[in-house]
Each structure stands twice: as structure tokens, then as C-alpha cells.
Scaffold this motif. Structure first.
Motif, mmCIF file in Angstrom:
data_model
loop_
_atom_site.group_PDB
_atom_site.id
_atom_site.type_symbol
_atom_site.label_atom_id
_atom_site.label_comp_id
_atom_site.label_asym_id
_atom_site.label_seq_id
_atom_site.Cartn_x
_atom_site.Cartn_y
_atom_site.Cartn_z
ATOM 1 N N ALA A 154 120.268 46.980 54.386
ATOM 2 C CA ALA A 154 119.857 47.993 53.408
ATOM 3 C C ALA A 154 118.956 49.030 54.088
ATOM 4 C CB ALA A 154 119.123 47.331 52.245
ATOM 5 N N ARG A 155 118.035 48.555 54.929
ATOM 6 C CA ARG A 155 117.126 49.467 55.641
ATOM 7 C C ARG A 155 117.917 50.391 56.574
ATOM 8 N NH1 ARG A 155 112.816 46.096 55.008
ATOM 9 N NH2 ARG A 155 113.720 44.414 56.208
ATOM 10 N N GLN A 156 118.887 49.804 57.278
ATOM 11 C CA GLN A 156 119.687 50.614 58.209
ATOM 12 C C GLN A 156 120.508 51.665 57.457
ATOM 13 O OE1 GLN A 156 121.819 47.473 60.380
ATOM 14 N NE2 GLN A 156 120.780 48.168 62.225
ATOM 15 N N LEU A 157 121.094 51.249 56.334
ATOM 16 C CA LEU A 157 121.888 52.197 55.536
ATOM 17 C C LEU A 157 121.035 53.387 55.102
ATOM 18 C CD1 LEU A 157 123.902 49.720 53.266
ATOM 19 C CD2 LEU A 157 124.912 51.496 54.712
ATOM 20 N N LEU A 158 119.831 53.093 54.612
ATOM 21 C CA LEU A 158 118.956 54.174 54.146
ATOM 22 C C LEU A 158 118.496 55.046 55.314
ATOM 23 C CD1 LEU A 158 116.798 52.271 51.485
ATOM 24 C CD2 LEU A 158 118.667 53.874 51.063
ATOM 25 N N THR A 159 118.177 54.408 56.461
ATOM 26 C CA THR A 159 117.742 55.174 57.635
ATOM 27 C C THR A 159 118.803 56.196 58.029
ATOM 28 O OG1 THR A 159 116.486 53.298 58.448
ATOM 29 C CG2 THR A 159 117.042 54.976 60.067
ATOM 30 N N PRO A 253 122.217 64.995 64.557
ATOM 31 C CA PRO A 253 121.704 65.155 65.920
ATOM 32 C C PRO A 253 121.797 63.815 66.639
ATOM 33 C CG PRO A 253 119.893 64.977 64.348
ATOM 34 C CD PRO A 253 121.150 64.845 63.559
ATOM 35 N N ILE A 254 122.572 63.749 67.701
ATOM 36 C CA ILE A 254 122.728 62.484 68.428
ATOM 37 C C ILE A 254 121.700 62.460 69.558
ATOM 38 C CG2 ILE A 254 124.351 60.994 69.668
ATOM 39 C CD1 ILE A 254 125.155 61.624 66.757
ATOM 40 N N ALA A 255 120.726 61.572 69.447
ATOM 41 C CA ALA A 255 119.651 61.517 70.441
ATOM 42 C C ALA A 255 120.128 60.849 71.725
ATOM 43 C CB ALA A 255 118.459 60.747 69.868
ATOM 44 N N ARG A 256 121.027 59.878 71.578
ATOM 45 C CA ARG A 256 121.446 59.110 72.768
ATOM 46 C C ARG A 256 122.939 58.827 72.643
ATOM 47 N NH1 ARG A 256 121.350 53.848 75.115
ATOM 48 N NH2 ARG A 256 121.360 52.828 73.087
ATOM 49 N N LYS A 257 123.732 59.614 73.330
ATOM 50 C CA LYS A 257 125.177 59.387 73.258
ATOM 51 C C LYS A 257 125.556 58.258 74.217
ATOM 52 C CE LYS A 257 129.334 61.976 72.394
ATOM 53 N NZ LYS A 257 129.905 63.226 72.020
ATOM 54 N N LEU A 258 126.295 57.296 73.716
ATOM 55 C CA LEU A 258 126.663 56.152 74.551
ATOM 56 C C LEU A 258 127.796 56.547 75.492
ATOM 57 C CD1 LEU A 258 126.762 53.510 71.674
ATOM 58 C CD2 LEU A 258 124.919 53.900 73.296
ATOM 59 N N LEU A 351 129.072 49.176 63.319
ATOM 60 C CA LEU A 351 128.947 50.631 63.252
ATOM 61 C C LEU A 351 127.525 51.074 62.905
ATOM 62 C CD1 LEU A 351 130.448 53.372 63.222
ATOM 63 C CD2 LEU A 351 130.844 53.009 60.778
ATOM 64 N N LEU A 352 126.898 50.367 61.968
ATOM 65 C CA LEU A 352 125.536 50.738 61.555
ATOM 66 C C LEU A 352 124.555 50.595 62.710
ATOM 67 C CD1 LEU A 352 124.501 49.324 58.072
ATOM 68 C CD2 LEU A 352 124.302 51.668 58.895
ATOM 69 N N ASP A 353 124.693 49.508 63.482
ATOM 70 C CA ASP A 353 123.810 49.309 64.637
ATOM 71 C C ASP A 353 123.909 50.497 65.583
ATOM 72 O OD1 ASP A 353 123.059 46.713 63.840
ATOM 73 O OD2 ASP A 353 124.835 45.853 64.773
ATOM 74 N N VAL A 354 125.148 50.904 65.880
ATOM 75 C CA VAL A 354 125.348 51.985 66.858
ATOM 76 C C VAL A 354 124.825 53.302 66.298
ATOM 77 C CG1 VAL A 354 127.078 53.257 68.190
ATOM 78 C CG2 VAL A 354 127.299 50.798 67.899
ATOM 79 N N LEU A 355 125.024 53.530 65.004
ATOM 80 C CA LEU A 355 124.489 54.751 64.394
ATOM 81 C C LEU A 355 122.965 54.779 64.521
ATOM 82 C CD1 LEU A 355 126.685 55.156 61.209
ATOM 83 C CD2 LEU A 355 126.058 57.021 62.753
ATOM 84 N N CYS A 356 122.328 53.654 64.220
ATOM 85 C CA CYS A 356 120.862 53.622 64.290
ATOM 86 C C CYS A 356 120.376 53.841 65.721
ATOM 87 C CB CYS A 356 120.327 52.278 63.766
ATOM 88 S SG CYS A 356 120.461 52.170 61.977
ATOM 89 N N GLU A 357 121.067 53.235 66.694
ATOM 90 C CA GLU A 357 120.688 53.442 68.105
ATOM 91 C C GLU A 357 120.859 54.901 68.506
ATOM 92 O OE1 GLU A 357 122.982 50.982 70.768
ATOM 93 O OE2 GLU A 357 122.740 49.270 69.414
ATOM 94 N N SER A 358 121.958 55.493 68.083
ATOM 95 C CA SER A 358 122.280 56.857 68.538
ATOM 96 C C SER A 358 121.371 57.899 67.915
ATOM 97 C CB SER A 358 123.727 57.212 68.190
ATOM 98 O OG SER A 358 124.583 56.256 68.727
ATOM 99 N N LEU A 359 120.879 57.614 66.712
ATOM 100 C CA LEU A 359 120.034 58.609 66.034
ATOM 101 C C LEU A 359 118.590 58.476 66.476
ATOM 102 C CD1 LEU A 359 121.557 58.413 62.446
ATOM 103 C CD2 LEU A 359 122.052 60.042 64.237
#
Ligand code: SF4
Ligand code: SF4
Length: 359
Positions: A154-159, A253-258, A351-359
């Protein structure tokens, strides 16, 4: 899809043309678990009626609902759906799988626990969905090896959505749901009446939302396809999280592109619903997105309640699916698949993990 009677006669005459694609059959190497043999067990159980035996019923539980057999079938038979009907017949004959005997209580408890976890968190309890919102339904299972629960999701979705909203004001308002689950376990166990009642209750709770969004591939299939099939159409449009975010991801804005990710496509999402949105989102977050082993991925073993009815076989399937990835970190489009794949001991993300890492 042919009806049950037609499906049973087609399968009984078939020289096992889909056995080679069934991941359960391949992993178990048991003749009784080929799709054709499972449909034959269903035929016997159906003919036996209330006299059906546990021996006839047990093979029906050796199916994850991956849909690979249907893709290979020239007659468009859907063993995944028919075997669930068979589980309903097994329940009626009182020969349901022994591992599922207290399933409704566990489903109810897990739904309550998931709801309480969100309601007791001060940051989450103020972000509940209101009428007209997009309702976010976190998956009900733990996330990754750390056993973090739905509140982390839930936290990741909102982030992620808060970041999207900061750049795209046209993203409609959204909030969390505390219904706990979509009831997949009740459906997959063949508990038809319990599932229908659960589905009707959920449909009523979400009736004022504009959209219903879930991250779980099996729940997406359930809400999009199985609910209407059971006479419970949903008012809000149902989307997988990947489908919701795809139109907005180019603005992020992608802070860290894998440099590279290896994608494991969830069966219910990609094969059964033909949804490829998670891969398309990943293509924005990584320089290169590879498919697992360059071929159709093997089912992870999480579906159809296999982790409960045959945990060893389900774990073996996770190992075999990860072996296709040749030791690369795998990204799944579904947190449930990612969690089950992680039981192989390899690192997985969704997918959510990667989104959170990338942002
Ligand atoms: S699902 Fe189709 S291919 Fe598979 S056993 Fe039945 S008829 Fe044959
Ligand atoms: S849906 Fe998948 S697991 Fe089930 S019988 Fe077909 S191929 Fe096997």
C-alpha cells in the motif's frame, strides 16, 4: 470456450496434445497430472456424483490455472476453468482437498489482518478510497522474503502514484481499499457459493469507485473475467496496476535507469488476459528488457492453490522457472508470483519494487 460436457468428450478422445506445455505435468513427471489425465479424472468424478472418491478428486488440484494447455489446444478447451468446476464437484461429494479444509476461515482471517494492518497505520488510514476515486487493492500475500505484508505494498502504491500526480495532475484521485482480497482462494478451491457471496459483498463495497486497481495477476483475471462469469459484474472498470500507470509513465522523472531487467510474464496476466503493460512500463525504467530465456516463461507455480495442496511441487516449479533466468535478477509483473519465485532462494522483484527504485 466449449462447455463442460463438450470439453470432457474432446479431452477424452485427445492423444494428450497439450501435455508437453503443462508446467505441473513437466515438473511432477506424473502421468496423472497431464491436462488430459486431469480432465479424465474430472469425467470420472462427474459420473460418480456424490459417490466420487478422493483418488478421483486429487488430480484436479494439480493445476495452477496457467492457461498453457488452452493456448496449445486446437479446440479452445480451457482445463483451468473446468478443473475449478471439478473442485466444486469434489466439495459437493465431500472429497475436497484435505489441505483446504479450513480455507474460508483462513481467507477471512487474512482479509481482516490486511485491513487492520492498513487501518492501524496512521499514514495509510488517512488515504482510504472515497466515492469516485480509483480504489487500490494491494495483494493479500506477503511481499518478498521479508514477510512484509499488504501495508508495505500500500505504501509503495501511494509513493509511486503521488510521484505521478506531482507531474500529471490529470491522474484521477485514488485511495486504498481495505477489503483484504478479491477472493481468489475461494474461487480456486471450488467453493462456489462462498466465492459468489464474497464477490457480491466486494462488488457492493466498490460500487461507487471509478476504477478498481490491483497488482496481483490472478486477482486481475478474477475481477475482469470470473466475477462477470459468476453473475457479479463490477461497476468500476478493473485494471492491473501496470495498465493504470502506463499512460503516465513517460512523464515520470527517472532518477536511476536500470541497465537491464529480465521480465517474467505472469500467466494470468500475459497468457490469459493478453496484458503486456508491466513489460512496457519496465521499458521506460530500464535500458534493456529481456524475456526470460528468450522463450515463453514457465509458470512460477503460485496459482491454483498449488502452494497449499502440493507445496513441494510448487517450490520445484519456482526453481525451474528461475533456472530459465540463468541466475539473473528477475522482475515479475505480479507481487504474488515474485514472492513465490523468491522461495527458490533467488532474488526477485516486482514492477512496484522497480518503480520505487527508479523514482
Ligand atoms: S485441452 Fe485440448 S489439447 Fe489438451 S487434452 Fe484437452 S482437447 Fe487435448
Ligand atoms: S492450466 Fe496450466 S497447469 Fe492447468 S492443466 Fe493447463 S497447462 Fe497444466
Amino acid at each position: 470456450m466449449p462447455d463442460l460436457t463438450t470439453s470432457l468428450s474432446l479431452c477424452s478422445l485427445c492423444p494428450k496434445l497439450c501435455s508437453h506445455v503443462c508446467p505441473v505435468y513437466r515438473a511432477s513427471a506424473k502421468e496423472t497430472l497431464s491436462p488430459q489425465a486431469k480432465m479424465s479424472s474430472l469425467l470420472s468424478l462427474r459420473q460418480a456424483g456424490e459417490q466420487g472418491s478422493l483418488a478421483e478428486a486429487l488430480p484436479l488440484y494439480g493445476c495452477t490455472g496457467c492457461g498453457a494447455c488452452s493456448s496449445a489446444c486446437l479446440h479452445k478447451v480451457e482445463p483451468a476453468q473446468q478443473l475449478v468446476r471439478g473442485r466444486t464437484l469434489a466439495e459437493r461429494a465431500e472429497v475436497g482437498h484435505p489441505a483446504l479444509v479450513d480455507l474460508p476461515e483462513r481467507v477471512f482471517q487474512r482479509a481482516q489482518d490486511a485491513a487492520r494492518a492498513i487501518l492501524r497505520d496512521p499514514q495509510l488510514s488517512t488515504r482510504l478510497a472515497q466515492p469516485g476515486d480509483i480504489g487500490l487493492l494491494p495483494s493479500c500475500l506477503p511481499r518478498r522474503q521479508q514477510q512484509a505484508g499488504p501495508e508495505e505494498e500500500a505504501r509503495q502504491l501511494l509513493t509511486v502514484l503521488d510521484r505521478v500526480r506531482a507531474h500529471r495532475a490529470d491522474l484521477p484521485s485514488y485511495g486504498l481499499l481495505t477489503v483484504g482480497s478479491a477472493g481468489y482462494a475461494l474461487y480456486a478451491a471450488g467453493l462456489e457459493e462462498s466465492f459468489r457471496l464474497y464477490a457480491e459483498s466486494l462488488a457492493q463495497k466498490v460500487s461507487e469507485l471509478s476504477m478498481l486497481v490491483t497488482t496481483c495477476s490472478a486477482c486481475t483475471y478474477l475481477l475482469k473475467v470470473v466475477y462477470p462469469q459468476h453473475g457479479v459484474p463490477l461497476v468500476p472498470k478493473v485494471l492491473h496496476f501496470g495498465e493504470l500507470i502506463l499512460p503516465y509513465v513517460s512523464a515520470l522523472p527517472i532518477a536511476r535507469k536500470l541497465p537491464q531487467v529480465t521480465y517474467h510474464a505472469p500467466c494470468h496476466l500475459s497468457r490469459r488476459l493478453k496484458i503486456d503493460a508491466p513489460r512496457q512500463v519496465l521499458a521506460r525504467l530500464a535500458e534493456q528488457v529481456d524475456d526470460i530465456a528468450g522463450e515463453e516463461p514457465l509458470c512460477c507455480g503460485a496459482g491454483g492453490l498449488l502452494p497449499q495442496t502440493d507445496p513441494d511441487l510448487a517450490q520445484q516449479m519456482a526453481h525451474e522457472a528461475m533456472a530459465q533466468g540463468a541466475g539473473q535478477p528477475i522482475v515479475s509483473g505480479c507481487p504474488t508470483c515474485s514472492y513465490h519465485l523468491s522461495k527458490s532462494g533467488h532474488k526477485t522483484r516486482d514492477l512496484l519494487d522497480v518503480l520505487c527504485e527508479s523514482l
